[in-house]
Design a protein around this motif. Structure first.
Motif, short mmCIF file in Angstrom:
data_model
loop_
_atom_site.label_atom_id
_atom_site.label_comp_id
_atom_site.label_asym_id
_atom_site.label_seq_id
_atom_site.Cartn_x
_atom_site.Cartn_y
_atom_site.Cartn_z
N GLY A 195 29.82 -55.82 -7.99
CA GLY A 195 29.30 -55.83 -6.62
C GLY A 195 27.94 -55.18 -6.54
O GLY A 195 27.54 -54.41 -7.41
N ARG A 196 27.22 -55.54 -5.48
CA ARG A 196 25.90 -54.95 -5.26
C ARG A 196 26.00 -53.85 -4.22
O ARG A 196 26.64 -54.04 -3.19
CB ARG A 196 24.93 -55.99 -4.74
N ASN A 197 25.31 -52.73 -4.47
CA ASN A 197 25.31 -51.65 -3.48
C ASN A 197 24.45 -52.04 -2.30
O ASN A 197 23.33 -52.51 -2.48
CB ASN A 197 24.73 -50.37 -4.09
N PRO A 198 24.91 -51.83 -1.07
CA PRO A 198 24.04 -52.09 0.08
C PRO A 198 22.92 -51.06 0.07
O PRO A 198 23.13 -49.93 -0.39
CB PRO A 198 24.97 -51.89 1.29
N PRO A 199 21.71 -51.43 0.54
CA PRO A 199 20.62 -50.46 0.51
C PRO A 199 20.94 -49.25 1.38
O PRO A 199 21.55 -49.40 2.44
CB PRO A 199 19.43 -51.24 1.09
N GLN A 200 20.55 -48.08 0.90
CA GLN A 200 20.87 -46.86 1.65
C GLN A 200 19.65 -46.37 2.40
O GLN A 200 18.55 -46.36 1.86
CB GLN A 200 21.29 -45.79 0.65
N GLY A 201 19.82 -45.99 3.62
CA GLY A 201 18.72 -45.43 4.40
C GLY A 201 18.38 -44.03 3.92
O GLY A 201 19.13 -43.43 3.16
N SER A 202 17.22 -43.54 4.32
CA SER A 202 16.87 -42.17 3.97
C SER A 202 16.09 -41.56 5.13
O SER A 202 15.63 -42.27 6.01
CB SER A 202 16.02 -42.15 2.70
N PHE A 203 15.92 -40.26 5.10
CA PHE A 203 15.19 -39.61 6.18
C PHE A 203 13.70 -39.87 6.08
O PHE A 203 13.15 -39.95 4.98
CB PHE A 203 15.44 -38.11 6.18
N HIS A 204 13.07 -40.02 7.24
CA HIS A 204 11.62 -40.19 7.30
C HIS A 204 10.94 -38.89 6.85
O HIS A 204 11.47 -37.81 7.14
CB HIS A 204 11.25 -40.53 8.75
N PRO A 205 9.80 -39.00 6.16
CA PRO A 205 9.15 -37.77 5.69
C PRO A 205 8.82 -36.79 6.83
O PRO A 205 8.82 -35.57 6.61
CB PRO A 205 7.87 -38.27 5.01
N THR A 206 8.57 -37.32 8.04
CA THR A 206 8.30 -36.41 9.16
C THR A 206 9.57 -35.63 9.51
O THR A 206 9.52 -34.41 9.73
CB THR A 206 7.82 -37.19 10.40
N THR A 207 10.70 -36.32 9.56
CA THR A 207 11.98 -35.65 9.84
C THR A 207 12.23 -34.55 8.81
O THR A 207 12.65 -33.44 9.14
CB THR A 207 13.14 -36.66 9.79
N LEU A 208 11.94 -34.88 7.54
CA LEU A 208 12.20 -33.92 6.47
C LEU A 208 11.34 -32.67 6.64
O LEU A 208 11.84 -31.54 6.52
CB LEU A 208 11.94 -34.55 5.11
N ILE A 209 10.05 -32.84 6.98
CA ILE A 209 9.18 -31.66 7.08
C ILE A 209 9.53 -30.86 8.34
O ILE A 209 9.51 -29.63 8.31
CB ILE A 209 7.67 -32.04 7.01
N VAL A 210 9.90 -31.56 9.42
CA VAL A 210 10.30 -30.84 10.65
C VAL A 210 11.50 -29.95 10.35
O VAL A 210 11.55 -28.78 10.73
CB VAL A 210 10.62 -31.84 11.79
N ARG A 211 12.46 -30.50 9.62
CA ARG A 211 13.66 -29.72 9.28
C ARG A 211 13.31 -28.53 8.40
O ARG A 211 13.84 -27.44 8.55
CB ARG A 211 14.67 -30.59 8.56
N GLU A 212 12.39 -28.78 7.47
CA GLU A 212 12.02 -27.72 6.54
C GLU A 212 11.30 -26.58 7.27
O GLU A 212 11.56 -25.41 7.02
CB GLU A 212 11.11 -28.32 5.46
N ILE A 213 10.42 -26.98 8.20
CA ILE A 213 9.68 -25.95 8.96
C ILE A 213 10.64 -25.18 9.86
O ILE A 213 10.59 -23.95 9.93
CB ILE A 213 8.53 -26.62 9.75
#
Ligand code: PHE
Length: 352
Positions: free
Chosen positions: A102-120
């Motif tokens: 079977g093929r894995n369905p593509p997985q979403g990921s967090f937007h780089p802006t979301t990631l930096i907001v969380r980090e800050i």
């Protein structure tokens, strides 16, 4: 009698062959086989009827029907082969191969802006700052007036803004897409009593020509701390700790005077260049320093405006562009990448 029977065999042969030619699937072929070659099929029936004939006729017709059976069996075998081959080919064209994993369905990921907001936000959390959010369409009062920017103030030129019209309701006070997250300073102070420590991430909008470092829509992160006895040393200590947590423990920070109508004194904070350690390189435009945010002590006029007594309460505020921090952290050279919706760009940050 014999002639009749031979005619019957001839007819049967023609009929069987044309029926076979019509068969397009293995299922219809199987049906055909049962009808003509099966135990109760047409050939068997003919053979069964030979009993009543004289010996000569029986022999001739017996041989003839046996020959016909062999002929039809051969033609049937060929046809089965032909249909199976073409069905396999069809399956290959439509890509059905049940043996493939079977093929894995593509997985979403967090937007780089979301990631930096969380980090800050995570960098400020241990210092007691909690996250709040506010409206993206703001009143002129909150975006400007209560931040000490009256209608005729030249500082408005910095924030050439996107106004929202309500032509059918002239009584509605002017709305605009907020030009910064600072109006949330006012909203939080109006609703709460000190001590206050908040981080406000959110979208901001400016009427702006876009280039590698400017977007008309971007993300800001506002900070506000209000209490009794807060001084400029608290501002410096807090922002210095933030800079070290995001850009590394060895970072130095530099504060220089800057002007924002809602703070006094106002400052801009820079960090020494993490790329060249202050030597001077392309990243820091050969100055050794990189400006990362605006800040200052909340203006007494602003405090008075929300009903705080500036002789009792004081505090500091700061604001930074989230994408800019992400660009520096990740070595991204153009802010327009963030909102171009190019998955080749966005996917690079999925593992963080
Ligand atoms: N709101 C300011 C801007 O958009 C940044 C800022 C926030 C400056 C808070 C001082 C204090 O440029």
């Amino acid at each position: 009698m014999t002639n009749n029977n031979q005619n019957t065999l001839e007819k049967l042969k023609e009929e069987a062959r044309s029926a076979l030619a019509e068969c397009e699937s293995l299922a219809s072929l199987e049906e055909w086989r049962i009808n003509y070659l099966g135990r109760r099929g047409a050939i068997s029936t003919v053979m069964g009827s030979l009993g009543g004939l004289d010996q000569d006729s029986r022999r001739t017709l017996g041989k003839a029907s046996n020959d016909l059976k062999i002929l039809l069996q051969d033609e049937y075998d060929d046809k089965v082969q032909e249909v199976s081959v073409s069905q396999n080919a069809e399956n290959q064209v439509t890509g059905i191969d049940v043996t493939l994993p079977g093929r894995n369905p593509p997985q979403g990921s967090f937007h780089p802006t979301t990631l930096i907001v969380r980090e800050i936000a995570a960098a400020f959390a241990p210092m007691g700052f909690r996250v709040v959010e506010g409206p993206e369409v703001e009143l002129d009062t909150y975006n400007f007036q209560k931040l000490n920017i009256p209608a005729d103030h030249p500082a408005r030129d910095m924030w050439n803004s996107l106004w929202v019209d309500y032509p059918n309701d002239p009584d509605l006070r002017p709305f605009l897409l907020r030009t910064h997250t600072s109006p949330m300073q006012i909203r939080v102070m109006e609703q709460e009593t000190p001590p206050i420590r908040v981080i406000v991430p959110g979208k901001a909008f400016r009427y702006e020509a876009t280039d590698a470092t400017h977007e008309w829509q971007f993300t800001q992160i506002e900070g506000l701390a209000i209490d009794k006895g807060i001084g400029f040393a608290d501002l410096k200590g807090t922002l210095d700790a933030f800079a070290k947590s995001i850009f590394g423990e060895t970072r130095k920070t530099r504060f220089r005077c800057d002007f924002f109508p809602f703070v006094e004194p106002g400052a801009e904070m820079s960090i020494d260049c993490f790329k060249c350690d202050g030597e001077g390189c392309r990243v820091c435009s050969h100055t050794g320093w990189i400006e990362i945010l605006g800040a200052g002590m909340v203006h007494p006029e602003v405090l008075r405006g929300v009903g705080y007594d500036p002789n009792i309460y004081s505090g500091f505020a700061f604001g930074m562009g989230a994408e800019r921090i992400a660009m520096l952290r990740q070595g991204i050279d153009d802010i327009r990448h963030f909102y171009a919706n190019d998955l080749r760009f966005l996917k690079q940050f999925s593992q963080q």
